[in-house]
Design a protein around this motif. Structure first.
Motif, PDB file in Angstrom:
ATOM      1  N   LYS A 211     -37.090 -35.303 -16.358  1.00  0.00           N
ATOM      2  CA  LYS A 211     -37.574 -35.233 -17.739  1.00  0.00           C
ATOM      3  C   LYS A 211     -36.540 -34.637 -18.689  1.00  0.00           C
ATOM      4  O   LYS A 211     -36.666 -34.783 -19.908  1.00  0.00           O
ATOM      5  CB  LYS A 211     -38.878 -34.445 -17.806  1.00  0.00           C
ATOM      6  CG  LYS A 211     -38.765 -33.000 -17.375  1.00  0.00           C
ATOM      7  CD  LYS A 211     -40.151 -32.344 -17.393  1.00  0.00           C
ATOM      8  CE  LYS A 211     -40.094 -30.902 -16.894  1.00  0.00           C
ATOM      9  NZ  LYS A 211     -41.460 -30.298 -16.900  1.00  0.00           N
ATOM     10  N   TYR A 212     -35.516 -33.984 -18.135  1.00  0.00           N
ATOM     11  CA  TYR A 212     -34.484 -33.369 -18.970  1.00  0.00           C
ATOM     12  C   TYR A 212     -33.208 -34.214 -19.067  1.00  0.00           C
ATOM     13  O   TYR A 212     -32.360 -33.934 -19.918  1.00  0.00           O
ATOM     14  CB  TYR A 212     -34.099 -32.003 -18.396  1.00  0.00           C
ATOM     15  CG  TYR A 212     -35.240 -31.038 -18.239  1.00  0.00           C
ATOM     16  CD1 TYR A 212     -35.948 -30.565 -19.340  1.00  0.00           C
ATOM     17  CD2 TYR A 212     -35.614 -30.581 -16.969  1.00  0.00           C
ATOM     18  CE1 TYR A 212     -36.995 -29.673 -19.188  1.00  0.00           C
ATOM     19  CE2 TYR A 212     -36.658 -29.684 -16.812  1.00  0.00           C
ATOM     20  CZ  TYR A 212     -37.347 -29.238 -17.921  1.00  0.00           C
ATOM     21  OH  TYR A 212     -38.383 -28.349 -17.772  1.00  0.00           O
ATOM     22  N   LEU A 213     -33.063 -35.216 -18.216  1.00  0.00           N
ATOM     23  CA  LEU A 213     -31.783 -35.911 -18.066  1.00  0.00           C
ATOM     24  C   LEU A 213     -31.567 -36.996 -19.112  1.00  0.00           C
ATOM     25  O   LEU A 213     -32.516 -37.581 -19.631  1.00  0.00           O
ATOM     26  CB  LEU A 213     -31.684 -36.556 -16.680  1.00  0.00           C
ATOM     27  CG  LEU A 213     -31.771 -35.652 -15.455  1.00  0.00           C
ATOM     28  CD1 LEU A 213     -31.602 -36.489 -14.188  1.00  0.00           C
ATOM     29  CD2 LEU A 213     -30.739 -34.539 -15.508  1.00  0.00           C
ATOM     30  N   GLN A 214     -30.292 -37.283 -19.352  1.00  0.00           N
ATOM     31  CA  GLN A 214     -29.877 -38.482 -20.087  1.00  0.00           C
ATOM     32  C   GLN A 214     -29.141 -39.451 -19.157  1.00  0.00           C
ATOM     33  O   GLN A 214     -29.199 -40.654 -19.356  1.00  0.00           O
ATOM     34  CB  GLN A 214     -28.959 -38.124 -21.266  1.00  0.00           C
ATOM     35  CG  GLN A 214     -29.687 -37.529 -22.450  1.00  0.00           C
ATOM     36  CD  GLN A 214     -30.198 -36.126 -22.166  1.00  0.00           C
ATOM     37  OE1 GLN A 214     -29.416 -35.234 -21.827  1.00  0.00           O
ATOM     38  NE2 GLN A 214     -31.499 -35.918 -22.285  1.00  0.00           N
ATOM     39  N   ILE A 215     -28.480 -38.928 -18.116  1.00  0.00           N
ATOM     40  CA  ILE A 215     -27.721 -39.748 -17.169  1.00  0.00           C
ATOM     41  C   ILE A 215     -28.009 -39.267 -15.757  1.00  0.00           C
ATOM     42  O   ILE A 215     -28.046 -38.060 -15.498  1.00  0.00           O
ATOM     43  CB  ILE A 215     -26.200 -39.650 -17.439  1.00  0.00           C
ATOM     44  CG1 ILE A 215     -25.859 -40.138 -18.848  1.00  0.00           C
ATOM     45  CG2 ILE A 215     -25.404 -40.440 -16.401  1.00  0.00           C
ATOM     46  CD1 ILE A 215     -24.400 -39.874 -19.257  1.00  0.00           C
ATOM     47  N   PHE A 216     -28.225 -40.222 -14.851  1.00  0.00           N
ATOM     48  CA  PHE A 216     -28.310 -39.923 -13.421  1.00  0.00           C
ATOM     49  C   PHE A 216     -27.115 -40.568 -12.740  1.00  0.00           C
ATOM     50  O   PHE A 216     -26.924 -41.778 -12.814  1.00  0.00           O
ATOM     51  CB  PHE A 216     -29.608 -40.464 -12.812  1.00  0.00           C
ATOM     52  CG  PHE A 216     -29.571 -40.524 -11.308  1.00  0.00           C
ATOM     53  CD1 PHE A 216     -29.436 -39.365 -10.570  1.00  0.00           C
ATOM     54  CD2 PHE A 216     -29.658 -41.733 -10.645  1.00  0.00           C
ATOM     55  CE1 PHE A 216     -29.388 -39.411  -9.174  1.00  0.00           C
ATOM     56  CE2 PHE A 216     -29.616 -41.794  -9.263  1.00  0.00           C
ATOM     57  CZ  PHE A 216     -29.479 -40.633  -8.524  1.00  0.00           C
ATOM     58  N   LYS A 217     -26.297 -39.751 -12.094  1.00  0.00           N
ATOM     59  CA  LYS A 217     -25.120 -40.257 -11.392  1.00  0.00           C
ATOM     60  C   LYS A 217     -25.451 -40.446  -9.922  1.00  0.00           C
ATOM     61  O   LYS A 217     -25.713 -39.480  -9.204  1.00  0.00           O
ATOM     62  CB  LYS A 217     -23.942 -39.292 -11.553  1.00  0.00           C
ATOM     63  CG  LYS A 217     -22.643 -39.807 -10.945  1.00  0.00           C
ATOM     64  CD  LYS A 217     -21.495 -38.841 -11.223  1.00  0.00           C
ATOM     65  CE  LYS A 217     -20.190 -39.348 -10.654  1.00  0.00           C
ATOM     66  NZ  LYS A 217     -19.064 -38.412 -10.922  1.00  0.00           N
ATOM     67  N   ALA A 218     -25.426 -41.713  -9.487  1.00  0.00           N
ATOM     68  CA  ALA A 218     -25.743 -42.038  -8.099  1.00  0.00           C
ATOM     69  C   ALA A 218     -24.507 -41.825  -7.229  1.00  0.00           C
ATOM     70  O   ALA A 218     -24.053 -42.722  -6.519  1.00  0.00           O
ATOM     71  CB  ALA A 218     -26.244 -43.470  -7.992  1.00  0.00           C
ATOM     72  N   SER A 219     -23.954 -40.647  -7.326  1.00  0.00           N
ATOM     73  CA  SER A 219     -22.817 -40.205  -6.538  1.00  0.00           C
ATOM     74  C   SER A 219     -21.611 -41.102  -6.708  1.00  0.00           C
ATOM     75  O   SER A 219     -21.441 -41.746  -7.745  1.00  0.00           O
ATOM     76  CB  SER A 219     -23.206 -40.088  -5.065  1.00  0.00           C
ATOM     77  OG  SER A 219     -22.185 -39.427  -4.350  1.00  0.00           O
ATOM     78  N   GLY A 220     -20.736 -41.121  -5.698  1.00  0.00           N
ATOM     79  CA  GLY A 220     -19.489 -41.871  -5.796  1.00  0.00           C
ATOM     80  C   GLY A 220     -19.270 -42.754  -4.590  1.00  0.00           C
ATOM     81  O   GLY A 220     -19.481 -42.333  -3.454  1.00  0.00           O
ATOM     82  N   GLU A 221     -18.884 -43.986  -4.830  1.00  0.00           N
ATOM     83  CA  GLU A 221     -18.609 -44.947  -3.758  1.00  0.00           C
ATOM     84  C   GLU A 221     -17.279 -45.617  -4.076  1.00  0.00           C
ATOM     85  O   GLU A 221     -17.235 -46.603  -4.813  1.00  0.00           O
ATOM     86  CB  GLU A 221     -19.723 -46.002  -3.677  1.00  0.00           C
ATOM     87  CG  GLU A 221     -21.134 -45.452  -3.601  1.00  0.00           C
ATOM     88  CD  GLU A 221     -21.454 -44.797  -2.261  1.00  0.00           C
ATOM     89  OE1 GLU A 221     -20.695 -45.000  -1.301  1.00  0.00           O
ATOM     90  OE2 GLU A 221     -22.478 -44.090  -2.189  1.00  0.00           O
ATOM     91  N   ASP A 222     -16.187 -45.069  -3.577  1.00  0.00           N
ATOM     92  CA  ASP A 222     -14.880 -45.630  -3.916  1.00  0.00           C
ATOM     93  C   ASP A 222     -14.682 -46.979  -3.230  1.00  0.00           C
ATOM     94  O   ASP A 222     -14.496 -47.056  -2.015  1.00  0.00           O
ATOM     95  CB  ASP A 222     -13.765 -44.659  -3.526  1.00  0.00           C
ATOM     96  CG  ASP A 222     -13.702 -43.461  -4.453  1.00  0.00           C
ATOM     97  OD1 ASP A 222     -14.286 -43.537  -5.545  1.00  0.00           O
ATOM     98  OD2 ASP A 222     -13.069 -42.461  -4.081  1.00  0.00           O
TER      99      ASP A 222
END
Length: 381
Positions: A211-222
């Motif tokens: 409820k507080y977020l603007q962006i969710f980063k689904a981690s990193g997959e190089d």
């Protein structure tokens, strides 16, 4: 505009007052930066296994950065036993040692991949991380609430770790590449198990903070190298993408029920332009870090071909310009990325990876000053 308003407009492909700014420092650079800024307040600086640090809000405010991050806390019920050999073990059973680099900074280097010689049957009895432990979500919720109510930053949530890179660390790089090509049943079982755990960690973080977020980063997959993709299109689509897509869609389903405005970000280094159409179809809305001198990653090309569906995050060269460039070169780099990526919104300017110890703090200040100088809308290209 304040920072949150600025970022919201940018990720919705609208032009804010200026291009937003983000920064993801590593531990040693962060300490150098605080010293350079004469910020000597008490702070327990925490880093993860990638040596990443979430900067204190006072540091971000001093710089004029627009985004702050929240992560899961450490489980209160799980205590690590200190090893006598100087190695460090993560929740997945991977052993690391700390290695100092000639150019400055320290890194965790994998020294023992626990599944190097594993068979399919070994996965059933392996000691996997347990997501639902007390303490994981509480700290994230507390930090997100404080950032939302007490600051004007946009808030980015980062919870579960990577899928493909976790498998790579557990197998070792050589085994990972060989077994992707030669042992599809084992790899499918391994990636399925890792994905299940990462989705569960994402769920804990999102339940605490969405409820507080603007962006969710689904981690990193190089997925890319400097010279091209790391995987064939067939391997990417058949063996990797289904797991990534399942994770993105699980997050999207939950976000749509709580806070549909949150955008999903993926980090992937290197030359990945050929994968972008599939990643967009899988649910990615923001791509990071835009390694500008990797093959087929020309920023103007990316904006022209994907700018109507993707927000770009990053783009400022950290291989040559930020560590070694002069003021004029840094300003030119900033102008180029803003001109290429900033039109119509859809761009958050940041270094094209974590800021390493070999970057001088004054070069980051120069980058930020250049955004404020050249990044106001309407852009003058």
């Amino acid at each position: 505009m304040n920072s949150r308003e600025r970022v919201i407009r940018a990720i919705n492909h609208q032009e804010p007052d200026r291009v937003p700014i983000d920064l993801n420092p590593l531990h040693d650079f962060y300490l150098n930066l605080k010293q350079y800024l004469h910020l000597d307040f008490e702070e327990k600086v925490k880093n993860n296994f990638a040596m990443e640090v979430v900067p204190h809000p006072l540091v971000l405010q001093k710089l004029g950065v627009d985004i702050s991050s929240v992560k899961l806390g450490s489980p209160t019920a799980k205590k690590k036993v200190a090893r006598g050999d100087g190695l460090v073990e993560d929740d997945w059973g991977v052993l690391y040692r700390v290695v100092s680099q000639p150019g400055g900074g320290s890194y965790y280097e994998v020294v023992k991949p626990p599944l190097k010689d594993a068979k399919l049957s070994d996965l059933v009895h392996y000691s996997w991380p347990v997501p639902d432990l007390p303490g994981r979500g509480e700290e994230a919720e507390k930090n997100a609430k404080a950032l939302y109510e007490d600051t004007e930053f946009a808030i980015l949530g980062r919870f579960g770790g990577p899928i493909t890179e976790t498998a790579l660390y557990m197998l070792g790089m050589e085994n990972w590449m060989i077994r992707l090509a030669s042992d599809p049943d084992f790899m499918e079982a391994l990636l399925t198990k890792i994905t299940d755990i990462q989705i569960a960690l994402d769920r804990i973080g999102l339940e605490a903070t969405a409820k507080y977020l603007q962006i969710f980063k689904a981690s990193g997959e190089d997925l890319g190298m400097q010279t091209g993709p790391m995987y064939s299109m067939k391997m990417f689509r058949n063996q990797l993408l289904p797991h990534l897509k399942r994770r993105f869609q699980a997050a999207r389903k939950y976000l749509d029920s709580v806070n549909p405005s949150v955008k999903i970000m993926l980090h992937s280094c290197g030359s990945i332009s050929r994968f972008l159409p599939d990643l967009i179809d899988a649910g990615i809305e923001i791509i990071d870090p835009i390694q500008p001198h990797a093959a087929a990653m020309n920023s103007a090309y990316l904006k022209e071909n994907f700018g109507n569906k993707l927000t770009f995050h990053g783009g400022i060269d950290i291989q040559q310009v930020l560590p070694f460039g002069k003021k004029e070169e840094i300003e030119t780099e900033v102008q180029t990325r803003i001109n290429d990526l900033g039109s119509g919104g859809g761009y958050i300017l940041a270094p094209a990876h974590n800021v390493q110890a070999d970057v001088k703090p004054e070069n980051i200040i120069c980058m930020i000053d250049a955004v404020k100088k050249f990044g106001s809308y309407p852009l003058h290209t």
